[in-house]
Design a protein around this motif. Structure first.
Motif, PDB file in Angstrom:
ATOM      1  N   UNK A  61       0.799  -1.178   0.083  1.00  0.00           N
ATOM      2  CA  UNK A  61      -0.018   0.022  -0.025  1.00  0.00           C
ATOM      3  C   UNK A  61       0.926   1.406  -0.148  1.00  0.00           C
ATOM      4  N   UNK A  62       1.938   1.263   0.837  1.00  0.00           N
ATOM      5  CA  UNK A  62       2.592   2.396   0.918  1.00  0.00           C
ATOM      6  C   UNK A  62       3.948   2.515   0.500  1.00  0.00           C
ATOM      7  N   UNK A  63       4.421   1.422  -0.181  1.00  0.00           N
ATOM      8  CA  UNK A  63       5.883   1.335  -0.452  1.00  0.00           C
ATOM      9  C   UNK A  63       6.769   0.886   0.469  1.00  0.00           C
ATOM     10  N   UNK A  64       7.956   0.664   0.028  1.00  0.00           N
ATOM     11  CA  UNK A  64       8.922  -0.186   0.889  1.00  0.00           C
ATOM     12  C   UNK A  64       9.839   0.945   1.547  1.00  0.00           C
ATOM     13  N   UNK A  65      10.601   0.477   2.616  1.00  0.00           N
ATOM     14  CA  UNK A  65      11.503   1.337   3.571  1.00  0.00           C
ATOM     15  C   UNK A  65      12.931   0.589   3.344  1.00  0.00           C
ATOM     16  N   UNK A  66      13.505   1.836   3.583  1.00  0.00           N
ATOM     17  CA  UNK A  66      15.061   1.125   3.629  1.00  0.00           C
ATOM     18  C   UNK A  66      15.329   0.338   4.636  1.00  0.00           C
ATOM     19  N   UNK A  77      -1.101   3.156  -2.976  1.00  0.00           N
ATOM     20  CA  UNK A  77      -2.069   4.273  -2.503  1.00  0.00           C
ATOM     21  C   UNK A  77      -1.388   5.442  -2.632  1.00  0.00           C
ATOM     22  N   UNK A  78      -1.995   6.340  -3.177  1.00  0.00           N
ATOM     23  CA  UNK A  78      -1.451   8.022  -2.686  1.00  0.00           C
ATOM     24  C   UNK A  78      -2.563   8.553  -1.910  1.00  0.00           C
ATOM     25  N   UNK A  79      -2.031   9.643  -1.275  1.00  0.00           N
ATOM     26  CA  UNK A  79      -2.986  10.344  -0.184  1.00  0.00           C
ATOM     27  C   UNK A  79      -2.734  11.720  -0.434  1.00  0.00           C
ATOM     28  N   UNK A  80      -3.843  12.547  -0.450  1.00  0.00           N
ATOM     29  CA  UNK A  80      -3.506  14.009  -0.553  1.00  0.00           C
ATOM     30  C   UNK A  80      -3.503  14.598   0.685  1.00  0.00           C
ATOM     31  N   UNK A  81      -3.425  15.981   0.801  1.00  0.00           N
ATOM     32  CA  UNK A  81      -3.433  16.832   1.827  1.00  0.00           C
ATOM     33  C   UNK A  81      -5.036  17.009   2.128  1.00  0.00           C
TER      34      UNK A  81
END
Length: 261
Positions: A61-66, A77-81
């Protein structure tokens, strides 16, 4: 396709600003209107952390993390202001009045891709044609107010919005000034062991409780064949977190919001 999440603030909400003026600890503001908003990263970060134990769904949903030892990848998923739709203002004549303006209502309508008639300035749903409206230092004479019949079209339906029943549409400029004047502010000081003030003081700002806001969200172009599942997973995540806490000062009980789609 764009979907929407509505936010009803249950407590003051502080989101750190990019500047600090004097002893005022400000909040995030839009660069072109100076109106408060909630940055998308604040909401996204909270939702992401709420499923930390479900790494696979979280990454999808939100992408991977280093720090997870993976190559960085964009999520589905993208989320706006989050923008203000209605903000409560204290009134000497009517207790509390929710205000907005044509600019904010037009913005909401554009994002929702609907075609409602934007009410004229000074439209309200509680006028009797005889009494003036007192809003902080502003007085709006009765002959300026216009009856607004279709106000419910501009208030998203939910149990928490039942109390949003006194609405007033102000000119853009006047609305911006009143929002600025109606932000929640608290003076913070530090006491020493003798209960004396230690050092100076500072003011902290927040968006007041009972503010109604909204934000858009959708599927990124990165999603390839998984858009439908990711959309449902995100809706399930929202359904499991109808109340969550965002922004700063969590230990002071700030930042509780109720959300719905």
């Amino acid at each position: 396709m764009i979907d929407y999440i509505y936010l009803y603030l249950l407590s003051p909400l502080h989101t750190g600003g990019t500047t600090q003026e004097g002893n005022l600890l400000g909040i995030a503001r839009e660069s072109h209107t100076n109106l408060p908003y909630i940055p998308s990263s604040t909401i996204r970060g909270k939702l992401r952390s709420s499923i930390a134990e479900k790494k696979e769904i979280q990454s999808k949903l939100f992408g991977t993390d280093l720090k997870d030892g993976k190559q960085l990848e964009q999520g589905d998923i993208w989320i706006g202001d989050a923008s203000i739709l209605w903000l409560p203002v204290p009134s000497l004549s009517h207790s509390v009045i929710w205000i907005s303006c044509p600019m904010l209502l037009n913005r909401w309508q554009r994002l929702k891709d609907i075609n409602l008639t934007i009410p004229a300035e000074y439209s309200c749903n509680f006028t009797n044609g005889k009494s003036a409206v007192y809003l902080k230092d502003a007085i709006i004479k009765a002959d300026k107010l216009q009856t607004w019949q279709k106000w419910e079209e501009f208030v998203p339906k939910a149990s928490v919005t039942n109390s949003v029943n006194r609405l007033l549409v102000l000119p853009d400029k006047h609305c911006a000034i009143l929002i600025q004047m109606s932000l929640w502010r608290q003076v913070k000081i530090k006491l020493d062991e003798h209960k004396s003030v230690d050092g100076g003081f500072r003011y902290e700002e927040a968006i007041p409780p009972d503010t109604l806001m909204y934000l858009p969200w959708g599927i990124t172009s990165q999603a390839n064949g998984t858009a439908k599942k990711s959309s449902q997973d995100f809706k399930d995540l929202l359904a499991a977190n109808d109340i969550f806490q965002i922004g700063g000062q969590e230990s002071l009980g700030r930042g509780f919001v109720q959300q719905w789609m």
